[in-house]
Design a protein around this motif. Structure first.
Motif, PDB file in Angstrom:
ATOM      1  N   ASP A 110     -77.769 -53.856 -20.078  1.00  0.00           N
ATOM      2  CA  ASP A 110     -76.434 -52.994 -20.951  1.00  0.00           C
ATOM      3  C   ASP A 110     -75.488 -52.499 -19.320  1.00  0.00           C
ATOM      4  O   ASP A 110     -76.117 -51.039 -19.317  1.00  0.00           O
ATOM      5  CB  ASP A 110     -76.465 -52.545 -21.864  1.00  0.00           C
ATOM      6  CG  ASP A 110     -74.645 -52.588 -22.181  1.00  0.00           C
ATOM      7  OD1 ASP A 110     -73.775 -51.408 -21.854  1.00  0.00           O
ATOM      8  OD2 ASP A 110     -74.367 -52.074 -23.682  1.00  0.00           O
ATOM      9  N   THR A 132     -64.286 -53.531 -24.314  1.00  0.00           N
ATOM     10  CA  THR A 132     -64.038 -52.937 -25.490  1.00  0.00           C
ATOM     11  C   THR A 132     -63.551 -51.771 -24.976  1.00  0.00           C
ATOM     12  O   THR A 132     -62.729 -50.548 -24.680  1.00  0.00           O
ATOM     13  CB  THR A 132     -64.589 -52.625 -26.835  1.00  0.00           C
ATOM     14  OG1 THR A 132     -65.014 -53.607 -26.653  1.00  0.00           O
ATOM     15  CG2 THR A 132     -63.602 -51.030 -27.423  1.00  0.00           C
ATOM     16  N   LYS A 133     -64.496 -50.671 -23.552  1.00  0.00           N
ATOM     17  CA  LYS A 133     -64.822 -49.372 -23.252  1.00  0.00           C
ATOM     18  C   LYS A 133     -63.671 -49.262 -22.442  1.00  0.00           C
ATOM     19  O   LYS A 133     -62.516 -49.658 -21.916  1.00  0.00           O
ATOM     20  CB  LYS A 133     -66.119 -48.957 -22.999  1.00  0.00           C
ATOM     21  CG  LYS A 133     -67.306 -49.008 -24.705  1.00  0.00           C
ATOM     22  CD  LYS A 133     -67.330 -47.828 -25.285  1.00  0.00           C
ATOM     23  CE  LYS A 133     -67.539 -48.462 -26.943  1.00  0.00           C
ATOM     24  NZ  LYS A 133     -69.001 -48.455 -26.587  1.00  0.00           N
TER      25      LYS A 133
HETATM   26  C1  LIG Z   1     -69.727 -49.529 -27.090  1.00  0.00           C
HETATM   27  C2  LIG Z   1     -70.913 -50.540 -27.028  1.00  0.00           C
HETATM   28  C3  LIG Z   1     -71.379 -51.126 -26.652  1.00  0.00           C
HETATM   29  C4  LIG Z   1     -70.797 -52.074 -28.041  1.00  0.00           C
HETATM   30  O1  LIG Z   1     -69.497 -52.562 -27.951  1.00  0.00           O
HETATM   31  P1  LIG Z   1     -68.287 -52.527 -29.093  1.00  0.00           P
HETATM   32  O2  LIG Z   1     -67.339 -53.694 -28.422  1.00  0.00           O
HETATM   33  O3  LIG Z   1     -67.765 -51.760 -29.762  1.00  0.00           O
HETATM   34  O4  LIG Z   1     -68.763 -54.205 -30.142  1.00  0.00           O
HETATM   35  C5  LIG Z   1     -72.607 -51.931 -26.315  1.00  0.00           C
HETATM   36  N1  LIG Z   1     -73.329 -50.694 -25.654  1.00  0.00           N
HETATM   37  C6  LIG Z   1     -72.936 -49.657 -25.367  1.00  0.00           C
HETATM   38  C7  LIG Z   1     -73.614 -49.071 -24.135  1.00  0.00           C
HETATM   39  C8  LIG Z   1     -70.941 -49.485 -26.101  1.00  0.00           C
HETATM   40  O5  LIG Z   1     -71.309 -48.482 -25.895  1.00  0.00           O
END
Ligand SMILES: *Cc1c(COP(=O)(O)O)cnc(C)c1O
Length: 401
Positions: free
Chosen positions: A187, A211-212
């Protein structure tokens, strides 16, 4: 335009840009929405279906995504240095896509214990039901070599980890897995793909919650999986199709728009977060700061070796062992919203749940932990805000003493 030798800043701006049609066109790729893909004739329809079946990135149905999706995929693949990127409707769905693409009933996966906590929910609610075994290991303490089994197919990591930002030695861990034919996925949400290149360090798959930082404006849910080989692209693509996943063109557009400014945003997140982390590390009411860009952080040497920058996430443990101090601290903040999904331009604060911290073998226990996301506000305003909140907690402790 060939971008093969361009710097990452240049690739972020140009990768996936639309070709000019009849000599002119917009800067941004258009939002191409569809359910039906139309074909010129039946022979073309058959040929494109065959190309898709052979693993080519061709759209023959709305779920596959057209120009907007392909432009975002191309830009992320360029950013991550991968063979191909595949979009998913959220970061968590991107993780599930990888788990289901690489694991079958009777097989075994090794997962670092400091992983994004919802992965454990996927394990309990889905993988266990389908006869897939997940084993959590401590990247700091355990000898990984002893954990591999004949049926181990996947090593799943996250670095730096969620909540406490433990930095993992990816090259060392990945080498052990690859020598046994085990696929390595990690990740990469923390670095936005800009400050960390997992595929160059030995991973086969890099996953991001787009998303982030990629989307970057707290208005999109999006995930992306980048793989290093045609074989993995086929596996992930087939699983994507089987799950019936689809991503909206508007969301792909917004994510690509965010990605264009990733470099300038992350540089400021890094700079602001470092200022806040330094302030926190000098504060008498702080037991410990978790931020790998600080020289005293245990992960600092690995971070310096493998990363080229740091994100806006900073956690810290409060020295006060008064239950509820973290909640009082957070409620006293003015510029920090209370919220979980970080990576936007705004600052956030959240108490780390003790049961989530307990999953991490690096967690020493005891103190309450606050996780901050440092946004693009002026760092002096953020420090002043934090300073006032520490004062509120102190006053509360004095009154109750
Ligand atoms: C937020 C996050 C996710 C999940 O992402 P979403 O788009 O909210 O489902 C996965 N891995 C990490 C490290 C995150 O911070």
């Amino acid at each position: 335009m060939s971008l093969d030798h361009a710097h990452v800043q240049t690739r972020l701006v140009h990768a996936g840009s639309p070709d000019l049609k009849q000599g002119a066109g917009p800067v941004n790729v258009p939002v191409v929405r569809t359910s039906t893909v139309r074909f010129a004739d039946t022979a073309t329809h058959a040929a494109l279906n065959a190309q898709r079946a052979a693993g080519e990135r061709v759209a023959t149905y709305g779920r596959h995504g057209l120009d907007t999706h392909q432009a975002l995929e191309a830009a992320v693949a360029s950013l991550e240095g991968g063979h191909r990127s595949v979009l998913a409707p959220s970061g968590l769905s991107a993780i599930v896509l990888v788990l289901l693409a690489t694991l079958a009933p009777g097989e075994h996966a090794l997962v670092s214990d400091s992983v994004y906590s919802p992965v454990r929910r996927v394990d309990k609610a889905l993988l266990q039901r389908y006869g897939i075994e997940v084993e959590y290991f401590s990247p700091g303490r355990d000898d990984l070599a002893e954990r591999f089994r004949p049926n181990t197919r996947l090593l799943y990591l996250e670095s730096p980890s969620s909540l406490l930002f433990e930095v993992l030695d990816l090259p060392a861990l990945a080498a052990q897995a690859r020598s046994r034919g085990v696929v390595v996925a990690t990740d990469n949400t923390w670095s936005g793909g800009l400050y960390y290149q997992p595929l160059a360090l030995g991973a086969n798959i890099s996953i991001q919650a787009a998303t982030k930082y990629l989307a970057g404006h707290s208005d999109v849910m999006m995930g992306v999986v980048t793989v290093d080989s045609p074989e993995l692209a086929r596996q992930v693509g087939a699983t994507y199709d089987a799950l019936g996943l689809a991503v909206g063109a508007d969301d792909a557009y917004l994510t690509l728009r965010g990605l264009r400014t990733l470099d300038v945003r992350l540089a400021r997140h890094h700079q602001n977060a470092l200022s806040v982390a330094e302030y926190l590390s000098r504060h008498a009411d702080v037991e410990r700061v978790y931020y790998p860009a600080l020289p005293q952080d245990p992960g600092h040497a690995l971070w310096r070796r493998d990363f080229s920058g740091a994100s806006g996430l900073v956690s810290f443990a409060l020295r006060a062992d008064q239950p509820g101090a973290a909640a009082r601290f957070i409620d006293a903040l003015r510029y920090f919203s209370i919220g979980a999904s970080w990576g936007g331009y705004e600052s956030l604060a959240l108490e780390a749940a003790p049961e989530r911290l307990a999953e991490h073998s690096v967690w020493q226990g005891g103190h309450e932990v606050v996780r901050l996301h440092i946004g693009l506000e002026h760092p002096l305003d953020l420090v002043e805000d934090l300073d006032r909140a520490f004062g509120v907690v102190r006053d509360g402790l004095r009154r109750s003493a």
